[in-house]
Structure formats: C-alpha cells, structure tokens
Design a protein around this motif. Structure first.
Motif, PDB file in Angstrom:
ATOM      1  N   VAL A 147       3.258  -1.133  -2.826  1.00 42.54           N
ATOM      2  CA  VAL A 147       2.006  -0.870  -2.113  1.00 42.54           C
ATOM      3  C   VAL A 147       1.010  -0.256  -3.093  1.00 42.54           C
ATOM      4  N   THR A 148      -0.117  -0.932  -3.304  1.00 40.54           N
ATOM      5  CA  THR A 148      -1.179  -0.380  -4.167  1.00 40.54           C
ATOM      6  C   THR A 148      -2.485  -0.471  -3.373  1.00 40.54           C
ATOM      7  N   PRO A 149      -3.555   0.198  -3.836  1.00 38.24           N
ATOM      8  CA  PRO A 149      -4.798   0.187  -3.041  1.00 38.24           C
ATOM      9  C   PRO A 149      -5.303  -1.211  -2.679  1.00 38.24           C
ATOM     10  N   GLU A 150      -5.049  -2.205  -3.540  1.00 35.95           N
ATOM     11  CA  GLU A 150      -5.584  -3.550  -3.259  1.00 35.95           C
ATOM     12  C   GLU A 150      -4.522  -4.546  -2.805  1.00 35.95           C
ATOM     13  N   SER A 151      -3.248  -4.314  -3.140  1.00 36.04           N
ATOM     14  CA  SER A 151      -2.246  -5.373  -2.952  1.00 36.04           C
ATOM     15  C   SER A 151      -0.985  -4.883  -2.257  1.00 36.04           C
ATOM     16  N   LEU A 152      -0.303  -5.860  -1.631  1.00 36.79           N
ATOM     17  CA  LEU A 152       1.055  -5.639  -1.108  1.00 36.79           C
ATOM     18  C   LEU A 152       1.915  -6.725  -1.738  1.00 36.79           C
ATOM     19  N   ARG A 153       2.969  -6.333  -2.453  1.00 36.59           N
ATOM     20  CA  ARG A 153       3.848  -7.341  -3.064  1.00 36.59           C
ATOM     21  C   ARG A 153       5.291  -7.029  -2.693  1.00 36.59           C
TER      22      ARG A 153
ATOM     23  N   LEU B   8       0.802  -4.818   6.508  1.00 33.22           N
ATOM     24  CA  LEU B   8       1.727  -3.799   6.004  1.00 33.22           C
ATOM     25  C   LEU B   8       2.964  -3.685   6.905  1.00 33.22           C
ATOM     26  N   GLU B   9       2.760  -3.598   8.233  1.00 33.84           N
ATOM     27  CA  GLU B   9       3.922  -3.466   9.130  1.00 33.84           C
ATOM     28  C   GLU B   9       4.825  -4.681   9.064  1.00 33.84           C
ATOM     29  N   GLU B  10       4.195  -5.871   9.026  1.00 40.01           N
ATOM     30  CA  GLU B  10       4.988  -7.103   8.965  1.00 40.01           C
ATOM     31  C   GLU B  10       5.825  -7.139   7.684  1.00 40.01           C
ATOM     32  N   SER B  11       5.225  -6.690   6.568  1.00 38.77           N
ATOM     33  CA  SER B  11       5.966  -6.664   5.294  1.00 38.77           C
ATOM     34  C   SER B  11       7.156  -5.722   5.390  1.00 38.77           C
ATOM     35  N   LEU B  12       6.940  -4.529   5.988  1.00 38.28           N
ATOM     36  CA  LEU B  12       8.021  -3.546   6.103  1.00 38.28           C
ATOM     37  C   LEU B  12       9.163  -4.091   6.954  1.00 38.28           C
TER      38      LEU B  12
ATOM     39  N   GLU C  34      -0.211   4.664  -5.541  1.00 43.11           N
ATOM     40  CA  GLU C  34       0.650   3.490  -5.708  1.00 43.11           C
ATOM     41  C   GLU C  34       2.075   3.940  -5.443  1.00 43.11           C
ATOM     42  N   LEU C  35       2.827   3.159  -4.654  1.00 45.05           N
ATOM     43  CA  LEU C  35       4.214   3.538  -4.388  1.00 45.05           C
ATOM     44  C   LEU C  35       5.004   2.303  -3.993  1.00 45.05           C
ATOM     45  N   GLN C  36       6.310   2.454  -3.929  1.00 48.88           N
ATOM     46  CA  GLN C  36       7.175   1.385  -3.429  1.00 48.88           C
ATOM     47  C   GLN C  36       8.002   1.946  -2.289  1.00 48.88           C
ATOM     48  N   VAL C  37       8.212   1.123  -1.260  1.00 49.21           N
ATOM     49  CA  VAL C  37       9.017   1.596  -0.126  1.00 49.21           C
ATOM     50  C   VAL C  37      10.136   0.609   0.146  1.00 49.21           C
ATOM     51  N   GLY C  38      11.276   1.159   0.577  1.00 44.98           N
ATOM     52  CA  GLY C  38      12.439   0.325   0.875  1.00 44.98           C
ATOM     53  C   GLY C  38      12.459  -0.090   2.333  1.00 44.98           C
ATOM     54  N   GLN C  39      13.485  -0.830   2.695  1.00 48.82           N
ATOM     55  CA  GLN C  39      13.618  -1.328   4.067  1.00 48.82           C
ATOM     56  C   GLN C  39      13.794  -0.165   5.052  1.00 48.82           C
TER      57      GLN C  39
END
Length: 597
Positions: free
Chosen positions: A576-582, A561-565, A377-382
């Motif tokens: 970003v977690t194994p099941e979800s993108l928020r 995932l790419e579109e979210s980034l 599980e992690l969080q990524v910035g712009q």
C-alpha cells in the motif's frame, strides 16, 4: 439550570442519520450562508465523505425554543460498534432512524438492543418516505415487533413515530402529508426525551469518548452524571481496575453547534470535554479526591480480526511515500491507539512488523487508507480471525449476515454462503427482492462480497455484525484460483499480455511497471503460474498482412483496498503506497518460494 436534552441518533448504515443531523443543525440556525447545501457537515473526514458512512461518533448541539439539544451522531456500521455502545451512555433518549423501504436491518437491531438494555426511550423516525415502493406502516409494525423481541419495557414500547424525508427537509405525523420543515420532530424531542436527572453530590463523570489535539494532547469527553466541575479543580481519576490517580482540570468545554465553547463550570446533565487529564481510558470515572464515587466500567468490544502490518520492502519502496521506516510505522500505530479504542497493536519478533487487531476488515482498512493518504508506505498480510480458547475448546467469532438481493439469484447466494459454513436462519420476500439472514463464521465473510457481486450481477447488498464466539466450524474453502506472478521486473508489454490472455485475468495494463514476484493476475487454474509479461515481439523483415491488428486486450481487474485485502492469500502481501495498491508474493524469488513449498 438551563433546559437540556441529550440525544443519540442510531440507525443501520446508510439510513440517513448524518443527513438528519445536518438538517437539525440548520434548524438551529447555525448556518445561514454556510457551505454548499449538498455537503454533509457532520461527516467531516475525507473517507467519510467518499464512502458516505460515519466512522467516528461526533458531538454537536442546537438550541431550539430555549432548550439546548446535545446531539450524538453514531456510526451505523458494525465494525464501529464499539463507538455506538459507549456514546449511548451519554444520552437520555435515542432517535431510531429506519428506512421506509428497507425496514429494520441487522445494525438497527444491534444498536437498538444496546439502547433498550440501557433503558433509553426511543423516538422512531421512519425516513425516506419519498422512496418509490416504500411501506412506512409495515415498517412501523416491524419496529414494534423488534422492540418486543428485544424485551422493551411498557414505556419504551409506547414510542412516538415521526415520518418524513431528511433529504427533503421535512418531518411530520403522517407520511402522506408533507410538512414545511422538521419542526414537528424537534417538538417531539423536547416533549418525549426526558431532561437529564440533576443529582447533587460529589462529581461523577464517566469518560465515554475522546478527542485529540496536537496542542493539548488527549481530551476526555463524557457526561457529568452528578455534582459539578470547575476549571482548575483537583479531581481523582478511577480506572476500570480500581487504580486511582490525581489530576487537575486545566480547561472545560461544552459543545456549541459544531464546535466547543470554553466555560468555567459545568453542572450535572451536561456533556463536556476536559483538558489536562493524562493516561485516561474509556470508562474511567472522574470524581472527588476526598470522597470518591467511581461508576461501573463500560465494556469495550473486543477485536475479532488481526492483520500483519510491515514496512514496504518491495523493489518500488520509497517512490511515493514520505514515511517508509519501521520507526514511522510504529509511531503512527501508537498515535492511532490514542483515539481508536477497538484497536490493539502487538509487536512481533521482527522489529519491522506489527500485529494489528481490530473489529473487522472495514475497521482496519479505514486505518490503512488514512495512513496511505498521510504519505505512509506499508505492506499488510491476509486478515486472520482471532481464535479464543473457551473451556478447552477453540472458538472463533461468528456473525449475523443479511443479504438483500433479487429473488431470482437467492439460490446461488444461499449456495455460496453454505459453502462457507453459513447457516440460513430466515428468508423474507419484499416484492421482487429477497432478504436472507444467515449465521456465519467471520472467516467465511472474508472475500464473500466479491463472489456475491459476481454471482448476482452486482445486485446484492450485504450487511453483517459480530454476535458471539462459537466453536470452530471446520475448514472453509477460500479463493479457488492461483496467481499469475511476474517472472522479471520491467514494463508490461501489450504483445506479452495478449499472448497470455488464455491463462487468466490480469490486474495490470500495458506500460505498467512491475517487479519480479508481483502478482499481475489471476490464473484460470488452482496453482500459481510464473509468466513473462515483459516479452517483446521478435522483429523480422518478413511481414504477413494483418498480423499486427488482431490484438484485443480485456480491461484489467481493478480492486479497491477492501477487495484487495479480502483477495490476498496467506503467502501474499498487499503493498500500500499513497498512489498504488500492488499484490505481491511474500518471497519474491521463485526459487525461494519453491524451497519453502
């Protein structure tokens, strides 16, 4: 010395390289009763299978007519260009694969220029001749023009051309005359690709790629240019800065089929894997300790983009992943550096976050996707582009962008790219479609794909490759719309979503769990708006006929995932977690955001 041919397969993304390699492996009769014929053997990791792209270069070999052909399958996407450049050093010739309809594309140019500058002889394979509206002769002329532009030598320009369809398992001299199999191509390889030059003398092996095994650690892969290597031999490793260290080869392997075969010695010209070396990097030379002869170092592509990786500290942390601490994140990124060469990781003042530098959004998103599948599980910035100081001026990465789209939409696309500081360099009509080429800052490409697909009804095909650093072009307009932010945590209610539909588009559906500060949709206006999506209907004992059946909810927008980034703003994270993108605001509380603003 057995007869050997070392050949790399290069092409633009999705022109059929991996399919062709598979057919060549079948030709070597390695797999009579092996697996489902629809599966690609070479694209072995899950992400490669799903996306239909090659991410890691791979080695394999086939035996044909008493000749061993070492095949190197290379990625076609420019984010993995670092892989291509290095592995070409192992080859004596290339198969240049070109789509019979699309012709040479940006990536074709990129990989071909590398091959020509290394003096490699190409065999041109015009693939997919079974496509409707294909134009093989025209494409052949285009390849010749491209070779001229890239300053190919007389010998390189005198290339053999093979036509066929890798998917349908045939190759031949004439595209109108379908053959039984790909024997014609195999014969051309043996005839036109030179055998490796066997040089006597002290051993010289340049490490061009690496493998990783949990049992033996890092495995060095390279081509032996001179001399021979034996098991348990003492060697000297010379690094790119000239530093030297002694080591011993514990085990030697050569490539057989898809696997490796253990051998006791290797002669010049062969591609092999060495076990037992420590602390090596790509481009290091393995040579003799008594009379060392280092080789010139290989250039590795520099990163062009960075992203902040941090631990997941949202209210939902730890629900789905098993690796959630900063220690897990640090160890995983360090392990990735062992095999992912275009990657850099820099620690930030905060112990919980790291700046990760890579070749582009796709390069970094492949790492993020791999990590979430492993349970992180992690969080990524712009994503941020890397700015360099050259001669006292700030420079940013610039890319060549090619858009293939219906001609009727070309004006809209040119307008979109120009707003992002892109300059059109070429436009070519192909039937009802147009192919437009631009030079654009890397910053301008972030988020462009979504806008282009919306503007062209999903018809645009976009490809880009890094070319150089150029002076900064000025401000680029980013996402116009603000975010809809959840006021409270809870479960989204259909009644509340229905009442808020005129405010914007939603990323959530009724019954989705949300938390305060989470981005639940896109505002129609430019500013952010805090909304209450967990509000329920006040119940009274008065009823009006038909008041409950008017609710019609638009389906939520679901981002990859790419579109979210590419979508998130500077003050937002992607969780970003194994099941979800928020998508969420970095500051979850509204009063903290206001204070900061």
């Amino acid at each position: 010395m057995q007869s050997i041919r070392n050949i790399a397969i290069i092409a633009h993304v999705d022109h059929g390289k991996t399919t062709l390699v598979d057919k060549m492996l079948h030709m070597g009769q390695l797999f009579q009763d092996h697996q489902n014929p629809g599966d690609l053997i070479m694209d072995s990791n899950d992400l490669e299978k799903e996306r239909g792209i090659t991410i890691l270069s791979k080695n394999a070999s086939v035996r044909y007519k008493d000749t061993k052909i070492n095949i190197i399958d290379t990625p076609g996407h420019s984010d993995f260009g670092g892989e291509v450049e290095r592995v070409l050093n192992m080859a004596d010739g290339v198969l240049l694969l070109v789509d019979a309809f699309e012709g040479p594309m940006p990536q074709t140019r990129f990989v071909l220029s590398k091959a020509i500058s290394l003096g490699l002889k190409p065999i041109v394979v015009i693939n997919k001749v079974d496509k409707p509206n294909c134009r093989p002769e025209e494409v052949q002329d285009k390849v010749l023009d491209l070779m001229f532009e890239l300053d190919a030598t007389e010998d390189q320009l005198d290339f053999p051309v093979v036509f066929g369809s890798a998917k349908n398992n045939w190759m031949g001299p004439d595209w109108k005359d379908q053959q039984e199999d790909i024997t014609y191509l195999m014969d051309q390889i043996i005839e036109h690709i030179p055998a490796p030059e066997v040089r006597e003398g002290v051993p010289q092996l340049q490490i061009t790629s690496l493998d990783y095994s949990t049992y033996v650690g890092r495995i060095a892969i390279g081509r032996l240019f001179q001399g021979e290597l034996k098991e348990n031999q003492d060697i000297l490793m010379v690094k790119r800065d000239g530093e030297q260290s002694k080591a011993r080869i514990r085990e030697l392997f050569v490539f057989e089929g898809l696997g490796k075969a253990k051998v006791t010695e290797v002669k010049a010209g062969e591609i092999c894997a060495l076990v037992g070396l420590e602390g090596f990097d790509i481009g290091d030379t393995v040579t003799d300790p008594e009379t060392p002869m280092p080789m010139p170092p290989i250039n590795i592509d520099e990163p062009t983009m960075s992203m902040l990786f941090t631990i997941n500290d949202s209210p939902f942390y730890g629900r789905e992943g098993k690796y959630v601490t900063s220690r897990h994140l640090k160890d995983r990124l360090e392990a990735e550096l062992e095999r992912n060469l275009a990657l850099r990781v820099v620690e930030t003042p905060s112990p919980d976050s790291f700046n990760v530098f890579g070749r582009g959004v796709l390069h970094l998103s492949v790492l993020i996707e791999t990590m979430r599948r492993e349970g992180y599980e992690l969080q990524v910035g712009q994503p941020q582009v890397i700015v360099k100081e050259i001669d006292g001026k700030k420079h940013e990465p610039v890319e060549e962008l090619t858009i293939d789209l219906p001609d009727s939409y070309s004006g809209r696309a040119i307008d979109l790219v120009t707003q992002r500081k892109g300059e059109m360099t070429n436009m070519e009509l192909r039937g009802s479609r147009a192919v437009v080429t631009f030079v654009i800052p890397s910053r301008g490409i972030i988020g462009l794909r979504n806008e282009l697909l919306t503007a062209t009804a999903g018809e645009a095909i976009m490809a880009h490759r890094f070319t150089d650093f150029a002076p900064i072009k000025g401000d680029i307009q980013k996402r116009q719309n603000g975010s809809l932010i959840a006021h409270d945590g809870g479960v989204a209610i259909a009644y509340a979503l229905d009442r808020l539909q005129d405010r914007g588009k939603f990323f959530i559906k009724p019954q989705d769990e949300i938390y305060e500060g989470m981005v639940v949709g896109e505002n129609n206006r430019a500013d952010d708006l805090v909304v209450n999506v967990i509000k329920t209907k006040k119940l009274t004992n008065m009823r009006s006929a038909g008041s409950d059946d008017k609710m019609k909810l638009a389906p939520p927008i679901v981002f990859s995932l790419e579109e979210s980034l590419e979508y998130i703003k500077e003050d937002e994270y992607l969780e970003v977690t194994p099941e979800s993108l928020r998508i969420r605001k970095i500051k979850l509380k509204e009063h903290e955001r206001k204070k900061k603003g």
